[in-house]
Design a protein around this motif. Sequence first.
Motif, PDB file in Angstrom:
ATOM      1  N   UNK A   3      -0.815  18.331  35.117  1.00  0.00           N
ATOM      2  CA  UNK A   3      -1.952  17.482  34.747  1.00  0.00           C
ATOM      3  C   UNK A   3      -2.358  17.827  33.325  1.00  0.00           C
ATOM      4  N   UNK A   4      -2.508  16.809  32.493  1.00  0.00           N
ATOM      5  CA  UNK A   4      -2.975  16.997  31.116  1.00  0.00           C
ATOM      6  C   UNK A   4      -4.261  16.201  30.984  1.00  0.00           C
ATOM      7  N   UNK A  50      -5.641  14.129  39.649  1.00  0.00           N
ATOM      8  CA  UNK A  50      -6.545  13.903  38.514  1.00  0.00           C
ATOM      9  C   UNK A  50      -7.935  13.551  39.032  1.00  0.00           C
ATOM     10  N   UNK A  51      -8.954  14.056  38.347  1.00  0.00           N
ATOM     11  CA  UNK A  51     -10.338  13.775  38.725  1.00  0.00           C
ATOM     12  C   UNK A  51     -10.596  12.275  38.688  1.00  0.00           C
ATOM     13  N   UNK A  56     -16.630  13.977  35.400  1.00  0.00           N
ATOM     14  CA  UNK A  56     -15.702  15.106  35.537  1.00  0.00           C
ATOM     15  C   UNK A  56     -14.500  14.901  34.621  1.00  0.00           C
ATOM     16  N   UNK A  57     -13.996  13.679  34.546  1.00  0.00           N
ATOM     17  CA  UNK A  57     -12.878  13.361  33.644  1.00  0.00           C
ATOM     18  C   UNK A  57     -13.256  13.716  32.206  1.00  0.00           C
ATOM     19  N   UNK A  58     -14.463  13.333  31.796  1.00  0.00           N
ATOM     20  CA  UNK A  58     -14.929  13.623  30.437  1.00  0.00           C
ATOM     21  C   UNK A  58     -15.085  15.130  30.225  1.00  0.00           C
ATOM     22  N   UNK A 121     -20.789  20.294  33.955  1.00  0.00           N
ATOM     23  CA  UNK A 121     -20.284  19.292  34.897  1.00  0.00           C
ATOM     24  C   UNK A 121     -20.370  19.777  36.348  1.00  0.00           C
ATOM     25  N   UNK A 122     -20.826  21.010  36.546  1.00  0.00           N
ATOM     26  CA  UNK A 122     -20.944  21.549  37.894  1.00  0.00           C
ATOM     27  C   UNK A 122     -19.641  22.073  38.460  1.00  0.00           C
ATOM     28  N   UNK A 123     -18.652  22.284  37.603  1.00  0.00           N
ATOM     29  CA  UNK A 123     -17.341  22.751  38.056  1.00  0.00           C
ATOM     30  C   UNK A 123     -17.251  24.269  38.106  1.00  0.00           C
TER      31      UNK A 123
END
Length: 129
Positions: A3-4, A50-51, A56-58, A121-123
């Motif tokens: 994943x990139x 992928x998100x 989350x993507x951003x 982002x809460x990750x």
Amino acid sequence: MPRIYATPEQLTAWTGQPAPPDADRLLARASEDIDDALLSAVYDTDAAGMATDPDIVAALANATCAQVEYQQATGDDGTGAAGRWGSVSIGPVSLSDRRDDPQAASDVDLAPRAHRALKRAGLLPGVIW
């Protein structure tokens, strides 16, 4: 397939500088670092991993660009070898002044700005209850 999380165009926008010629490789390595930092994070993904949430993507793209920016600022080429030794010679081999904890070699050297993007982002901290 790895994943990139960011494109060379996103890297250019992030740094305000043209993307380096090896931007694809740097972004792939930085994406691996982001994956390592998120081993216990929980978020929705598609079949490719992928998100799916735009926020989350951003955050993943921003963190990846921040990681590349950090590596370039520290002289790292994405291998993680930069800054590990104070002096290195090739022939005959001579290494001196190790600058990191050998126990922490498996830990990702996450850029502070990447960490903040993921945390916002809460990750992170990525605790599963």
